[in-house]
Design an enzyme around this catalytic site. Sequence first.
Site, PDB file in Angstrom:
ATOM      1  N   ASP A   1     -86.476-103.414  32.941  1.00 36.83           N
ATOM      2  CA  ASP A   1     -86.597-102.596  34.150  1.00 36.83           C
ATOM      3  C   ASP A   1     -86.659-103.514  35.375  1.00 36.83           C
ATOM      4  OD1 ASP A   1     -87.419-101.010  36.250  1.00 36.83           O
ATOM      5  OD2 ASP A   1     -88.948 -99.938  35.103  1.00 36.83           O
TER       6      ASP A   1
ATOM      7  N   LYS B   1     -85.421-113.089  48.050  1.00 36.65           N
ATOM      8  CA  LYS B   1     -84.208-112.433  47.545  1.00 36.65           C
ATOM      9  C   LYS B   1     -83.378-113.445  46.765  1.00 36.65           C
ATOM     10  CE  LYS B   1     -79.823-110.634  47.826  1.00 36.65           C
ATOM     11  NZ  LYS B   1     -78.568-111.298  47.431  1.00 36.65           N
TER      12      LYS B   1
ATOM     13  N   HIS C   1     -69.919-120.161  48.707  1.00 40.36           N
ATOM     14  CA  HIS C   1     -69.586-118.757  48.499  1.00 40.36           C
ATOM     15  C   HIS C   1     -68.103-118.489  48.690  1.00 40.36           C
ATOM     16  CE1 HIS C   1     -73.839-117.296  48.957  1.00 40.36           C
ATOM     17  NE2 HIS C   1     -73.363-116.409  48.124  1.00 40.36           N
TER      18      HIS C   1
ATOM     19  N   GLU D   1     -72.657-110.565  42.254  1.00 44.88           N
ATOM     20  CA  GLU D   1     -72.531-111.460  43.419  1.00 44.88           C
ATOM     21  C   GLU D   1     -71.975-112.829  43.016  1.00 44.88           C
ATOM     22  OE1 GLU D   1     -76.026-111.581  45.950  1.00 44.88           O
ATOM     23  OE2 GLU D   1     -75.478-113.560  46.712  1.00 44.88           O
TER      24      GLU D   1
HETATM   25  C1  MEV Z   1     -77.915-114.727  49.036  1.00 43.11           C
HETATM   26  O1  MEV Z   1     -77.718-113.777  48.016  1.00 43.11           O
HETATM   27  C2  MEV Z   1     -79.254-115.410  48.861  1.00 43.11           C
HETATM   28  C3  MEV Z   1     -79.640-116.373  49.972  1.00 43.11           C
HETATM   29  O2  MEV Z   1     -79.600-115.710  51.232  1.00 43.11           O
HETATM   30  C4  MEV Z   1     -81.049-116.855  49.654  1.00 43.11           C
HETATM   31  C5  MEV Z   1     -81.680-117.681  50.759  1.00 43.11           C
HETATM   32  O3  MEV Z   1     -81.317-117.543  51.934  1.00 43.11           O
HETATM   33  O4  MEV Z   1     -82.576-118.464  50.408  1.00 43.11           O
HETATM   34  C6  MEV Z   1     -78.680-117.525  50.064  1.00 43.11           C
END
Ligand code: MEV
Length: 424
Positions: A277, A261, A375, A83
């Site tokens: 792992d 995430k 991004h 990513e």
């Molecule tokens: C994207 O990979 C991760 C985010 O969505 C985390 C977040 O929203 O805090 C940018």
Amino acid sequence: MVKSSLISGFYKLNPKDRLALLKQFADLSDTECKLLENTGSLPMDLADHMIENVVGAMPIPFGIGVNFLINEHDYLIPMVIEEPSVVAAASYAAKMVRDGGGFHTSSTTPVMIGQIQVVGVEEPEAAKLRVLAAKQEILKKANEQDPLLASVGGGAKDLEAKVIHTTQGDMVIAQLHVDCRDAMGANAVNTMAEAVAPVIEQLTGGIVLLRIISNLATKRLAKAWCTVPKESVGGEEVVDGIVNASAFAVADPYRAATHNKGAMNGIIAVVVATGNDHRAIEAGAHAYASLKGQYTSLSTWEKDANGDLAGSIELPMAVGLIGGAVRTHPIAKIAVKILGVKSANEFAEVLAAVGLAQNLGALRALASEGIQRGHMSLHARNIALAAGVPEGLMERVVGQMVKERKIRMDRAKELVKEFGGAKD
Ligand code: MEV
């Protein structure tokens, strides 16, 4: 001809012969087969011994997170991830944290839990007590399985037992606590759980079914915290934005999933780089986030008395430095060397710091300019690459797509024509 996926003895073939079969099944071109076969720095032989039915390997970018100061010690962070923006965001956040003195960390002893499930027990509460009364005998039996681990101070240290009520009736669950030292520990714990099962079966009069490690490693936690000067974060408004984002994640599972995430983006990238792992880490993290009954955020951010941003994260971190791919994959060995960590505990703490940095990087962007700007140019480059934009036009096409905020394959192709590079 109807193609069948029922292939007996596929595993017995060598990678070349497997690939030949696959080529036919999936109509792969010679070029595609060559790409699969090119295993790069992971020799095919080694790959073939790591997992089953191997036909090739898939390279993923290996980047370096910079600026990390953790417990007054400088680290460069190996990160393997597909990513865009993750490595940049972690490095940027680590720089902000550095301005406030860097990350501070702690961890528990590296204890994993092995579960032994007993069904068909007549008086489960009494059976549970009999298991607990035999603790020393059970621990001794467990430790006989791994004298090496015991010799370095690890091994089975404690035993718990509980009765759970399930759709299949009451069950007695015995839980071995095993100090795994520098190993992730799945092998040691599973071996011990299997070895003590007959003793537990006899004590309970029931039937032992599962004997397996738990990935909810609540006895193997890593914690990181930091304070970031408000000026470094981008001012008081951004601090308030991050504090509000944190409160949102604490209160709402839909946001918490994405918040976590973001933290896992960094943690998993390092876990993958070191051949650990990552499914175990991911499972443990999310189960830990739900432990209080509602899924919530693994980290929190607050404003301190100075108006600066104070954050912390805590999660299970079952990683090792010995055994498995950590010791066999040539790139994983390099990743561990780059990290320079001397113990699984130090490694776990670095991972917690990386997770906190990654989380901060995402929240700062979300609370200020929004995530898309950061991004966008890498994303545009990926799209341009996929659209076959020639290297000579790459910068112009990427720049134009970002300017227009139209990052699409069709636009990339149009721009190639517009800029005079089309040959169709
Ligand atoms: C994207 O990979 C991760 C985010 O969505 C985390 C977040 O929203 O805090 C940018």
